[in-house]
Design a protein around this motif. Structure first.
Motif, PDB file in Angstrom:
ATOM      1  N   LEU A 121       0.719  -1.314   0.105  1.00 47.88           N
ATOM      2  CA  LEU A 121       0.193  -0.247  -0.240  1.00 47.88           C
ATOM      3  C   LEU A 121       0.705   1.316  -0.115  1.00 47.88           C
ATOM      4  O   LEU A 121       0.435   2.356  -0.398  1.00 47.88           O
ATOM      5  N   VAL A 122       2.079   1.061   0.773  1.00 44.36           N
ATOM      6  CA  VAL A 122       3.140   2.244   0.764  1.00 44.36           C
ATOM      7  C   VAL A 122       3.606   2.680  -0.767  1.00 44.36           C
ATOM      8  O   VAL A 122       3.580   3.216  -0.575  1.00 44.36           O
ATOM      9  N   THR A 123       4.359   1.374  -1.075  1.00 41.14           N
ATOM     10  CA  THR A 123       4.335   1.657  -2.317  1.00 41.14           C
ATOM     11  C   THR A 123       3.256   1.699  -3.140  1.00 41.14           C
ATOM     12  O   THR A 123       3.739   2.915  -4.778  1.00 41.14           O
ATOM     13  N   SER A 124       1.891   1.695  -3.424  1.00 40.91           N
ATOM     14  CA  SER A 124       0.999   1.973  -4.312  1.00 40.91           C
ATOM     15  C   SER A 124       1.167   3.977  -4.219  1.00 40.91           C
ATOM     16  O   SER A 124       1.093   4.681  -4.980  1.00 40.91           O
ATOM     17  N   VAL A 125       1.377   4.078  -3.232  1.00 40.71           N
ATOM     18  CA  VAL A 125       0.598   5.743  -2.923  1.00 40.71           C
ATOM     19  C   VAL A 125       1.846   6.607  -3.063  1.00 40.71           C
ATOM     20  O   VAL A 125       1.923   7.125  -3.947  1.00 40.71           O
ATOM     21  N   ALA A 126       3.389   6.283  -3.376  1.00 52.32           N
ATOM     22  CA  ALA A 126       4.668   6.595  -3.503  1.00 52.32           C
ATOM     23  C   ALA A 126       4.785   6.615  -5.367  1.00 52.32           C
ATOM     24  O   ALA A 126       4.586   7.517  -5.799  1.00 52.32           O
ATOM     25  N   TYR A 127       3.947   5.510  -5.558  1.00 55.99           N
ATOM     26  CA  TYR A 127       4.042   5.035  -7.277  1.00 55.99           C
ATOM     27  C   TYR A 127       3.190   6.248  -7.828  1.00 55.99           C
ATOM     28  O   TYR A 127       3.087   7.002  -8.564  1.00 55.99           O
ATOM     29  N   GLY A 128       1.575   6.371  -6.754  1.00 53.93           N
ATOM     30  CA  GLY A 128       0.526   7.239  -7.197  1.00 53.93           C
ATOM     31  C   GLY A 128       0.889   8.406  -7.902  1.00 53.93           C
ATOM     32  O   GLY A 128       0.644   8.973  -8.724  1.00 53.93           O
ATOM     33  N   LEU A 129       1.648   9.200  -6.526  1.00 58.58           N
ATOM     34  CA  LEU A 129       1.822  10.907  -6.635  1.00 58.58           C
ATOM     35  C   LEU A 129       3.394  10.738  -7.449  1.00 58.58           C
ATOM     36  O   LEU A 129       3.339  11.917  -8.227  1.00 58.58           O
ATOM     37  N   CYS A 130       4.058   9.649  -7.991  1.00 56.99           N
ATOM     38  CA  CYS A 130       5.281  10.169  -8.711  1.00 56.99           C
ATOM     39  C   CYS A 130       4.812   9.429 -10.112  1.00 56.99           C
ATOM     40  O   CYS A 130       5.283  10.575 -11.291  1.00 56.99           O
ATOM     41  N   SER A 131       3.824   9.131 -10.811  1.00 52.89           N
ATOM     42  CA  SER A 131       3.713   8.802 -11.976  1.00 52.89           C
ATOM     43  C   SER A 131       2.848   9.428 -11.952  1.00 52.89           C
ATOM     44  O   SER A 131       2.682   9.963 -13.477  1.00 52.89           O
ATOM     45  N   GLN A 132       1.745  10.296 -11.538  1.00 53.68           N
ATOM     46  CA  GLN A 132       1.030  11.608 -11.801  1.00 53.68           C
ATOM     47  C   GLN A 132       1.844  12.989 -10.355  1.00 53.68           C
ATOM     48  O   GLN A 132       1.192  13.255  -9.800  1.00 53.68           O
ATOM     49  N   PRO A 133       2.799  13.796 -11.181  1.00 54.36           N
ATOM     50  CA  PRO A 133       3.278  14.436 -10.135  1.00 54.36           C
ATOM     51  C   PRO A 133       2.744  15.879  -9.832  1.00 54.36           C
ATOM     52  O   PRO A 133       2.910  16.407  -9.108  1.00 54.36           O
ATOM     53  N   GLU A 134       2.072  15.944 -11.054  1.00 57.49           N
ATOM     54  CA  GLU A 134       0.244  17.437 -10.054  1.00 57.49           C
ATOM     55  C   GLU A 134       0.021  17.353  -9.631  1.00 57.49           C
ATOM     56  O   GLU A 134      -0.931  15.754  -9.754  1.00 57.49           O
ATOM     57  N   ILE A 135       0.277  17.707  -8.583  1.00 58.40           N
ATOM     58  CA  ILE A 135      -0.652  17.478  -6.647  1.00 58.40           C
ATOM     59  C   ILE A 135      -0.474  19.328  -7.139  1.00 58.40           C
ATOM     60  O   ILE A 135      -0.275  19.544  -5.791  1.00 58.40           O
ATOM     61  N   ASN A 136      -2.226  19.641  -7.168  1.00 59.11           N
ATOM     62  CA  ASN A 136      -3.536  20.487  -6.784  1.00 59.11           C
ATOM     63  C   ASN A 136      -3.648  20.151  -4.940  1.00 59.11           C
ATOM     64  O   ASN A 136      -4.371  19.304  -4.823  1.00 59.11           O
ATOM     65  N   VAL A 137      -2.968  20.815  -3.796  1.00 65.90           N
ATOM     66  CA  VAL A 137      -4.018  20.225  -2.596  1.00 65.90           C
ATOM     67  C   VAL A 137      -4.333  21.886  -2.501  1.00 65.90           C
ATOM     68  O   VAL A 137      -3.991  22.334  -2.114  1.00 65.90           O
ATOM     69  N   GLY A 138      -6.105  21.514  -3.055  1.00 69.09           N
ATOM     70  CA  GLY A 138      -6.244  22.979  -3.254  1.00 69.09           C
ATOM     71  C   GLY A 138      -5.637  24.039  -3.633  1.00 69.09           C
ATOM     72  O   GLY A 138      -5.788  23.627  -4.845  1.00 69.09           O
ATOM     73  N   GLU A 139      -5.115  25.020  -3.347  1.00 65.90           N
ATOM     74  CA  GLU A 139      -4.306  26.432  -4.643  1.00 65.90           C
ATOM     75  C   GLU A 139      -3.513  27.033  -3.321  1.00 65.90           C
ATOM     76  O   GLU A 139      -2.772  26.945  -4.097  1.00 65.90           O
ATOM     77  N   MET A 140      -3.000  25.268  -3.864  1.00 63.85           N
ATOM     78  CA  MET A 140      -1.375  24.622  -3.525  1.00 63.85           C
ATOM     79  C   MET A 140      -0.808  23.776  -4.911  1.00 63.85           C
ATOM     80  O   MET A 140      -1.401  22.720  -3.892  1.00 63.85           O
ATOM     81  N   PRO A 141      -0.432  24.102  -5.178  1.00 60.98           N
ATOM     82  CA  PRO A 141       0.549  23.761  -6.745  1.00 60.98           C
ATOM     83  C   PRO A 141       1.753  22.455  -6.067  1.00 60.98           C
ATOM     84  O   PRO A 141       2.821  23.119  -6.051  1.00 60.98           O
ATOM     85  N   PHE A 142       1.958  21.580  -6.675  1.00 62.19           N
ATOM     86  CA  PHE A 142       2.917  21.816  -6.681  1.00 62.19           C
ATOM     87  C   PHE A 142       3.578  20.368  -7.644  1.00 62.19           C
ATOM     88  O   PHE A 142       2.213  20.016  -8.120  1.00 62.19           O
ATOM     89  N   VAL A 143       4.698  19.546  -7.244  1.00 64.16           N
ATOM     90  CA  VAL A 143       5.458  18.879  -8.331  1.00 64.16           C
ATOM     91  C   VAL A 143       5.204  17.373  -6.991  1.00 64.16           C
ATOM     92  O   VAL A 143       6.746  17.678  -7.174  1.00 64.16           O
ATOM     93  N   ALA A 144       5.779  16.337  -7.485  1.00 65.11           N
ATOM     94  CA  ALA A 144       5.942  15.290  -6.416  1.00 65.11           C
ATOM     95  C   ALA A 144       7.675  14.924  -7.655  1.00 65.11           C
ATOM     96  O   ALA A 144       7.452  14.469  -8.850  1.00 65.11           O
ATOM     97  N   GLU A 145       8.290  14.911  -6.943  1.00 61.92           N
ATOM     98  CA  GLU A 145       9.763  14.901  -7.356  1.00 61.92           C
ATOM     99  C   GLU A 145      10.766  13.619  -7.674  1.00 61.92           C
ATOM    100  O   GLU A 145      10.644  12.983  -8.342  1.00 61.92           O
ATOM    101  N   GLU A 146      10.360  12.782  -6.225  1.00 62.85           N
ATOM    102  CA  GLU A 146      10.792  11.312  -5.458  1.00 62.85           C
ATOM    103  C   GLU A 146      10.544  11.579  -4.329  1.00 62.85           C
ATOM    104  O   GLU A 146      10.342  11.637  -3.292  1.00 62.85           O
ATOM    105  N   ALA A 147      10.377   9.944  -4.340  1.00 59.61           N
ATOM    106  CA  ALA A 147       9.765   9.124  -3.171  1.00 59.61           C
ATOM    107  C   ALA A 147      10.963   8.490  -1.958  1.00 59.61           C
ATOM    108  O   ALA A 147      11.868   7.449  -3.184  1.00 59.61           O
ATOM    109  N   PHE A 148      11.113   7.701  -0.739  1.00 59.16           N
ATOM    110  CA  PHE A 148      11.987   7.759  -0.246  1.00 59.16           C
ATOM    111  C   PHE A 148      11.678   6.566   0.688  1.00 59.16           C
ATOM    112  O   PHE A 148      10.390   6.205   1.418  1.00 59.16           O
TER     113      PHE A 148
END
Length: 245
Positions: free
Chosen positions: A75-102
Motif C-alpha cells: 500500500l505504501v509503495t502504491s501511494v508513492a507510485y501514484g504520486l510520482c507517476s502523476q506528479p502534479e498535486i493540487n492540494v486546494g490552492e497549493m500546487p506541487f510536483v512530486a519529485e521522488e519518494a524514499f
C-alpha cells in the motif's frame, strides 16, 4: 512502513492550513485506481499521513515533504507510485510536483518517546458523556482536557486495540501502552469542504514508552503506521519517533 515524498512548489503559494480534505481526495483517488478502494469503506484505517511540511508559505521551486505510513508495505509503495507517476498535486490552492519518494521503516526503540505529527482527534457521544459524568447536549463532542484523562485514554487505547486486531487477527495486548505522557496543546483545526469549513478539535502530545513484550512492540509500531485516535484517513493522529524530528 512509510514513504517520504519530496515535493516542490509549482509557483509561489500561501500555506492553506485547511488542506486535509484536498490531500485526502488525491490519496483516495490514487488508492481506488490501484485496487485499494475496499480499505477506505469500513473499519479503522490502517494507514496515516502527515501534513505537507514545513507548514509555511513557499516560493516557486521551494521544497516541501509529505509522509504516508501504513501497515501494508505494498500500500505504501502504491501511494508513492501514484504520486510520482502523476506528479502534479493540487492540494486546494497549493500546487506541487512530486519529485521522488524514499522508503522508510522506523521502529520503536526499547524505550523512548512518540510525538504527534498531526493532532489526535477523540470524539464521544451523549451516552459516553453521561457515563463519565460530563454535561453535554451534543450528539458528538470533541475531547478536551476538562473531560479527563480516563476518557481520553480509554478511547485512545480502544481505538488502537481495534486496529491491532484488524491488522494481526489476534487479541491485542492489554493497556497501558505508554509509561508517561505530556499534553502539549489543544488545536482547533479547520478543514475545507465544498459546502464550507468544519473545525475539528484535536490535541498534540508526547507519549513515553518502554517495551514490555513482542506484542507490545507490535502495537507501538502500529501506532507509527496507522496513527492514534480517529480520522486518520483525514490526516489526523499521525505519529513520529522523537529520534526522527
Amino acid at each position: 512502513m512509510r514513504t517520504l515524498v519530496k515535493l516542490h512548489a509549482r509557483r509561489d503559494l500561501a500555506y492553506d492550513n485547511a488542506y486535509n480534505h484536498y490531500l485526502q481526495g488525491r490519496l483516495y483517488d490514487d488508492l481506488r485506481k490501484n485496487g485499494y478502494g475496499e480499505i477506505l469503506e469500513s473499519g479503522p484505517k490502517l494507514f496515516s499521513y502527515s501534513n505537507i511540511f514545513p507548514p509555511r508559505d513557499a516560493e516557486e521551486g521551494e521544497s516541501r515533504s509529505f509522509i504516508f505510513a501504513a501497515t501494508d508495505a505494498e500500500l505504501v509503495t502504491s501511494v508513492a507510485y501514484g504520486l510520482c507517476s502523476q506528479p502534479e498535486i493540487n492540494v486546494g490552492e497549493m500546487p506541487f510536483v512530486a519529485e521522488e519518494a524514499f522508503t522508510l521503516d522506523p521502529q520503536v526503540e526499547e524505550r523512548s518517546t512518540l510525538i504527534t505529527g498531526t493532532p489526535i482527534v477523540i470524539r464521544f457521544g451523549t451516552e459516553t458523556a453521561s457515563e463519565y459524568g460530563i454535561d453535554s447536549d451534543y450528539d458528538r463532542t470533541y475531547w478536551r482536557p476538562e473531560h479527563g484523562m480516563d476518557l481520553f485514554f480509554d478511547h485512545l487505547n480502544g481505538n488502537l486495540r481495534k486496529k491491532y486486531e484488524r491488522a494481526f487477527d489476534e487479541p491485542a495486548p492489554e493497556p497501558p501502552y505508554f509509561s508517561g505522557y505530556s499534553l502539549q496543546r489543544v488545536v482547533p483545526k479547520p478543514v475545507s469542504y465544498a459546502d464550507g469549513d468544519v473545525t475539528y478539535i484535536g490535541t498534540e502530545w508526547t507519549f513515553d514508552y518502554e517495551v514490555r513484550s513482542a506484542a507490545h512492540r507490535r502495537i507501538l509500531n502500529l501506532a507509527l503506521d496507522a496513527g492514534l485516535g480517529e480520522l486518520n484517513g483525514l490526516g489526523f493522529g499521525f505519529m513520529n519517533r522523537t529520534e526522527d524530528i
